[in-house]
Design an enzyme around this catalytic site. Structure first.
Site, PDB file in Angstrom:
ATOM      1  N   SER A  35      54.298 144.018 -20.106  1.00  0.00           N
ATOM      2  CA  SER A  35      53.551 144.388 -18.915  1.00  0.00           C
ATOM      3  C   SER A  35      54.486 144.474 -17.703  1.00  0.00           C
ATOM      4  CB  SER A  35      52.457 143.356 -18.661  1.00  0.00           C
ATOM      5  OG  SER A  35      51.732 143.722 -17.537  1.00  0.00           O
ATOM      6  N   GLY A  36      54.425 145.585 -16.989  1.00  0.00           N
ATOM      7  CA  GLY A  36      55.253 145.771 -15.793  1.00  0.00           C
ATOM      8  C   GLY A  36      56.608 146.391 -16.106  1.00  0.00           C
ATOM      9  N   THR A  88      53.367 152.957 -17.729  1.00  0.00           N
ATOM     10  CA  THR A  88      52.432 153.892 -17.092  1.00  0.00           C
ATOM     11  C   THR A  88      53.187 154.901 -16.242  1.00  0.00           C
ATOM     12  OG1 THR A  88      50.888 152.080 -17.056  1.00  0.00           O
ATOM     13  CG2 THR A  88      50.318 153.982 -15.728  1.00  0.00           C
ATOM     14  N   ASN A 121      51.975 142.488 -12.971  1.00  0.00           N
ATOM     15  CA  ASN A 121      52.111 143.862 -12.478  1.00  0.00           C
ATOM     16  C   ASN A 121      50.969 144.183 -11.514  1.00  0.00           C
ATOM     17  OD1 ASN A 121      52.393 146.612 -12.207  1.00  0.00           O
ATOM     18  ND2 ASN A 121      52.112 147.092 -14.368  1.00  0.00           N
ATOM     19  N   SER A 146      48.463 147.010 -13.280  1.00  0.00           N
ATOM     20  CA  SER A 146      48.547 146.844 -14.732  1.00  0.00           C
ATOM     21  C   SER A 146      47.405 147.582 -15.428  1.00  0.00           C
ATOM     22  CB  SER A 146      48.493 145.351 -15.054  1.00  0.00           C
ATOM     23  OG  SER A 146      48.604 145.168 -16.424  1.00  0.00           O
ATOM     24  N   SER A 147      47.746 148.360 -16.469  1.00  0.00           N
ATOM     25  CA  SER A 147      46.697 149.052 -17.246  1.00  0.00           C
ATOM     26  C   SER A 147      45.973 148.008 -18.069  1.00  0.00           C
ATOM     27  CB  SER A 147      47.319 150.077 -18.190  1.00  0.00           C
ATOM     28  OG  SER A 147      48.212 150.884 -17.505  1.00  0.00           O
ATOM     29  N   GLY A 195      51.559 146.198 -23.002  1.00  0.00           N
ATOM     30  CA  GLY A 195      52.690 145.496 -23.607  1.00  0.00           C
ATOM     31  C   GLY A 195      52.276 144.150 -24.168  1.00  0.00           C
ATOM     32  N   GLU A 249      51.713 140.357 -24.572  1.00  0.00           N
ATOM     33  CA  GLU A 249      51.348 139.401 -23.517  1.00  0.00           C
ATOM     34  C   GLU A 249      51.402 137.973 -24.027  1.00  0.00           C
ATOM     35  OE1 GLU A 249      47.603 140.568 -21.731  1.00  0.00           O
ATOM     36  OE2 GLU A 249      48.556 142.271 -20.730  1.00  0.00           O
TER      37      GLU A 249
END
Ligand SMILES: Nc1ncnc2c1ncn2[C@@H]1O[C@H](COP(=O)(O)OP(=O)(O)OP(=O)(O)O)[C@@H](O)[C@H]1O
Length: 950
Positions: free
Chosen positions: A98-99, A103, A145, A148-149, A369, A371
């Site tokens: 994540s981050g 995206t 993030n 974050s999606s 991603g 986690e």
């Protein structure tokens, strides 16, 4: 001078972690964030603006150094069959934690692919607008993030030859629980903040919305940026093609979700459950916004009704159960709104081509991603399982290139998760089926089944915990809430309640079933709606199907790396980067890429593409250098001897592509020669025929006369007559067709446009009706730069904006979309009216020359409007086209009809005559809002008195 660092890690002479990190760090400090490992792109998030994405870069760099645009280019060219293989579906898999920048990479890929297939249609703009729309509804700020999606997506771009014809989005695992609960430092989905910040005061009143700080579901302060974001989202919806009424209904549901979150319960002295005094107003507001009766809503929150042997049995909730019911309605409603947006986007962007036309595809997978938080819940298990599956896909492809490594990649998810009937997912479903089972029971089952499994660790604790050793590290999961989340059911009474809502969208959403991928299916539902874990991964429509699709396509990998946890530019934490390289399997990949080959066609494909080609172009190959010839021959021989060993390295691919090009050139040369030969033969035949005629034995004088004068004259005459008739016929046809188009356009204009364009019975000064292009240019020729006029197209239903540019006049096509919005072709902004469009472009330049509209070119007639304008006005100057009706509902209850009748009355009151869609709210909403505000005023007053302010 800056050191030149290798662009491809597979070329490193020394391969160890230290040298690898040195290269990546060195490149990162030089702002070179992209690096290849063979054909895999490693992208390190720069956390700052870099000027490497400007249009000039995307246009000028054809064979780019490591770059995200190069991946887009390769996928596009491969899809068209311009590279080593024939036309084939492509998929780009973007992964990372994540981050890490997934995206952003997806957006850049989309942008560049749209750039490559520029066909000057509105579709590309629409596809690009899908991202901001989905981000608003599916992204949120997390500790990892800020954007974050909270869902995974697979975007399929569909092409016919080189131009894009449509797109489809598949969404996976939206984290619905975020609607009702956000951990410390996290936020709800962006759209709530955007909406509360961006909505006008007037609309706030209409929807029954209050100050943002009043809501439990959105507790953060608003900022100016969110206001702009809201405008962006509204524009994206307009661009993609959402109807105004649909937007309004959707906003109403979001307002209802916000109010619902504020309903609190308390126990009475007699141990009965009731809505707290302070939140009675919120109950009323929620009912009004959802378009349901207050008593029915209250009942569905405070008790469950089940039917046993034809008898309805009511079970009263305790406080916890009532709160769970409240939260589950919010989650389901939000999840379905999101699903509806995606299916609507898919409907609007579906390719409009014959079904027998074969379309090629580029898929882009952007999935959350891996986690690992302080507390990992059901959602983290889903996300990590998806990542496990992706890693398996990646490892599988990489290990195929090296049989020695194959054994090293153990498909954990297959063994531990998916095995039936004792995989984690099967056990979860099994336990979810027992109404009395608890999360503890589930963990006990896991402990007894997997205590000896290598990837599972038992945790002795009074909370239900268990640990899984993932490819990316150990993760401890807290199973509290697993069963409830996996059941994800809506009780029948709640479903019934919402199906009968006066908001059509809400009844559609609750009547729909959810497919096994989580997609909304607008058809009759079973009594209970299920969307559970096993369904997701087990069925033909699941993520596994996605994997199948990906295996069938040519994959491209982008591995995103997060350089530091504090989201700072120019900082690279070596340990963090190394960890990501390791668990992404990248170290292994480098080794394999160095030793092996990156392209693995099937034998047949290889033989068809190259071996045969090679045989055919043997002659042309002979002109190549001796060394290359030897390589090729060796390739072909090894290909026949050992299929596994023939897999081509990139340089061979380039070489083979060159041969194919030469072969193509040779074929074209041969075709040209054949054509030449045919023409020569034809000329010869004609010559011979003429000679034969000359041998015809008639009196020589007569023959000469006939040959030289009479016959050519007669032929000429006949030809002229024929030509004249033809011209007349085609002219007539053309005139008729032109006239028909013109009549249609005039009808279109009168019926659909006049009312929108006229004010006080007249047209704006810049509107010139239906004039020709030439006439428009004549009118503007002596006018200053920036002068403009708008005219009606003569052969199509649309407008043209003619603009006096510096060198010449330019004509911009203005299209009216099916949702009634106006867009200049190629622009990314939709407008409610032509006047708005003109007004907007007085401030913002029109692409690509960024031309500003400065001066309207006025009509020349004394009567203020030209003849061509007056032509369009309806008799009496009062245009009264049939007003735009709200969508017809299939099942309109009497209640709903009454509400609509009241709204129609409102519309008649509207002085502008515009038929603005209204939310279908109960009038009680105003009462509710007043009640809430009064209670809050009393509370504030008491609070101040308590503090002694008064
Ligand atoms: N190429 C880039 N250039 C500049 N900034 C970037 C780039 N890529 C990412 N960023 C920055 O990093 C942030 C996080 O990136 P992004 O949202 O793409 O991460 P992600 O991998 O999709 O995360 P998640 O899995 O949480 O959705 C972005 O908001 C942006 O600020």
């Amino acid at each position: 001078m800056e050191e030149k660092l290798p662009e491809d890690l597979a070329n490193l002479s020394e391969l160890d972690e230290k040298s690898l990190l040195e290269v990546l760090t060195g490149r990162f400090t030089q702002n070179l964030i992209y690096t290849y490992i063979g054909d895999i792109l490693v992208a390190i998030n720069p956390f700052k603006y870099l000027s490497i994405y400007v249009k000039e870069v995307s246009v000028s760099l054809k064979s780019l150094p490591p770059h995200i645009f190069a991946v887009a280019d390769r996928a596009y060219q491969s899809m068209l069959g311009h590279l080593a293989t024939g036309p084939k579906n492509q998929c780009i898999v973007i992964s990372g934690e994540s981050g890490a920048g997934k995206t952003e990479s997806t957006k850049l890929l989309l942008r560049h692919i749209m750039e490559l297939c520029k066909a000057n249609s509105q579709l590309e703009q629409q596809i690009l607008q899908v991202n901001p729309l989905l981000e608003a509804f599916g992204n949120a700020q997390t500790v990892m993030n800020d954007n974050s999606s909270r869902f995974g997506k697979y975007i399929q771009l569909r092409f016919q030859n080189s131009s894009v014809k449509g797109a489809k989005i598949n969404e996976y695992l939206l984290e619905k629980s975020r609607v009702v609960h956000q951990d410390e430092g996290e936020q709800n989905f962006h759209i709530f903040y955007f909406m509360l910040a961006g909505i006008s005061t007037e609309d706030k009143e209409i929807y029954g919305l209050l100050d943002p700080t009043r809501y439990r579901f959105g507790k953060e302060d608003m900022v100016q940026a969110w206001r702009l974001k809201y405008a962006e989202v509204c524009n994206a919806m307009d661009m993609v093609g959402f109807e105004e009424q649909e937007k309004v209904d959707m906003m109403t549901i979001l307002a209802g979700i916000l109010s619902l979150g504020n309903i609190a319960f308390e126990m009475t002295d007699s141990d009965a459950l009731k809505v707290s005094e302070a939140s009675r107003g919120w109950l009323k507001a929620t009912a009004g916004q959802f378009g349901v009766q207050e008593e029915d809503l209250l009942k569905s929150l405070t008790c469950t009704t089940s039917v046993t042997r034809g008898e309805a049995i009511q079970r009263l909730h305790n406080q916890q159960q009532a709160e769970d019911a409240r939260d589950s309605i919010a989650k389901v409603a939000y999840g379905r709104v999101f699903g509806w947006i995606v299916s609507k986007v898919n409907e609007l962007l579906a390719p409009k081509v014959d079904c027998d036309v074969e379309l090629n595809e580029i898929g882009i997978l952007d999935i959350f991603g891996f986690e690992n938080f302080a507390v990992n819940r059901f959602e983290q298990l889903c996300i990590n399982l998806a990542n496990e599956q992706l890693q398996y896909f990646f490892n599988h492809l990489v290990s195929m290139e090296n049989s020695f490594t194959h054994a090293r990649f153990v498909p954990l998810f297959q063994d531990l998760f998916l095995t039936k009937p004792i995989g984690i997912l099967s056990l979860l479903d099994e336990q979810s089926a027992f109404p009395q089972a608890t999360d503890r029971d589930f963990v006990d089952k896991l402990n007894s089944k997997f205590k000896t499994a290598p990837n599972f660790e038992v945790v002795r604790n009074h909370t239900p915990l268990f640990t899984i050793v993932h490819y990316a590290g150990k993760v401890q999961y807290n199973a509290s809430g697993f069963l409830e989340k996996n059941r994800d059911t809506i009780p029948a009474n709640i479903r019934e309640l919402f199906i009968n809502s006066v908001t059509p969208l809400l009844s559609v959403l609750f009547a729909a079933t959810i497919s096994r991928t989580g997609t909304l299916m607008p058809r009759k539902a079973k009594v209970y709606l299920r969307f559970n874990f096993c369904l997701f991964f087990d069925t033909p429509h699941s993520l596994a199907v996605l994997m199948e699709k990906m295996f069938a396509a040519s994959p491209h990998f982008v591995r995103c790396i997060k350089p530091n946890r504090s989201k700072q530019p120019d900082q690279l934490d070596s340990k963090l980067v190394m960890d990501q390289l390791r668990y992404n399997g990248l170290m292994e990949t480098i080794r394999i890429r160095r030793d092996g080959f990156s392209w693995r066609p099937k034998f047949r494909e290889f033989a068809e593409r190259f071996v045969v080609t090679y045989m055919l172009v043997f002659n042309s190959v002979m002109s190549l250098s001796c060394g290359i010839r030897v390589c090729l021959i060796l390739d072909c021989v090894s290909c026949c001897v050992d299929y596994r060993a023939r897999i081509c390295r990139r340089r061979y691919l380039a070489l083979l592509a060159e041969i194919r090009r030469q072969r193509q050139a040779q074929r074209e040369r041969e075709e040209r020669e054949e054509e030449e030969e045919r023409r020569r033969r034809l000329e010869l035949e004609q010559e011979n025929r003429r000679k034969d005629c000359a041998l015809f034995t008639a009196p020589p004088v007569l023959m000469a006369l006939a040959n030289k004068i009479i016959i050519p004259l007669v032929i000429l005459l006949l030809l002229l007559v024929y030509l004249f008739m033809m011209l007349q016929a085609t002219d007539e046809e053309r005139m008729k067709e032109k006239q028909l188009k013109k009549t249609n356009t005039i009808r279109w204009f009168k019926e659909m446009q006049v009312r929108k364009l006229t004010r006080d019975g007249g047209f704006p000064s810049w509107f010139h009706g239906m004039i020709t292009r030439r006439r428009a240019e004549d009118l503007l020729i002596d006018k200053p730069l920036g002068c403009f006029l708008v005219r009606v197209g003569q052969s199509r239903e649309g407008f043209t904006l003619t603009y006096r540019g510096a060198d010449r006049c330019r004509h911009y096509m203005v299209e009216m979309q099916s949702n009634g919005k106006y867009v200049i072709l190629g622009e990314d902004r939709a407008h409610s009216s032509l006047t708005d469009l003109v007004q907007y472009h007085t401030q913002v330049g029109i692409k690509p020359f960024m031309e500003l509209l400065t001066l309207p070119c006025g009509q020349v007639s004394v009567l203020h409007s030209t003849h061509s304008c007056r032509l369009f006005l309806l008799p009496g100057g009062n245009s009264n086209p049939e007003s735009h009706k709200p969508p017809v509902l299939k099942r309109i209850s009497d209640r709903r009809r009454r509400v609509e009748a009241t709204q129609m009355e409102h519309k008649d009151d509207d002085p502008t005559g515009e038929s603005r869609p209204f939310p279908r709210l109960y009038p009680s909403i105003r009462l509710a809002m007043r009640e809430i505000q009064q209670i809050q005023q009393v509370q504030t007053h008491m609070h101040r008195r308590y503090r002694g302010d008064m």
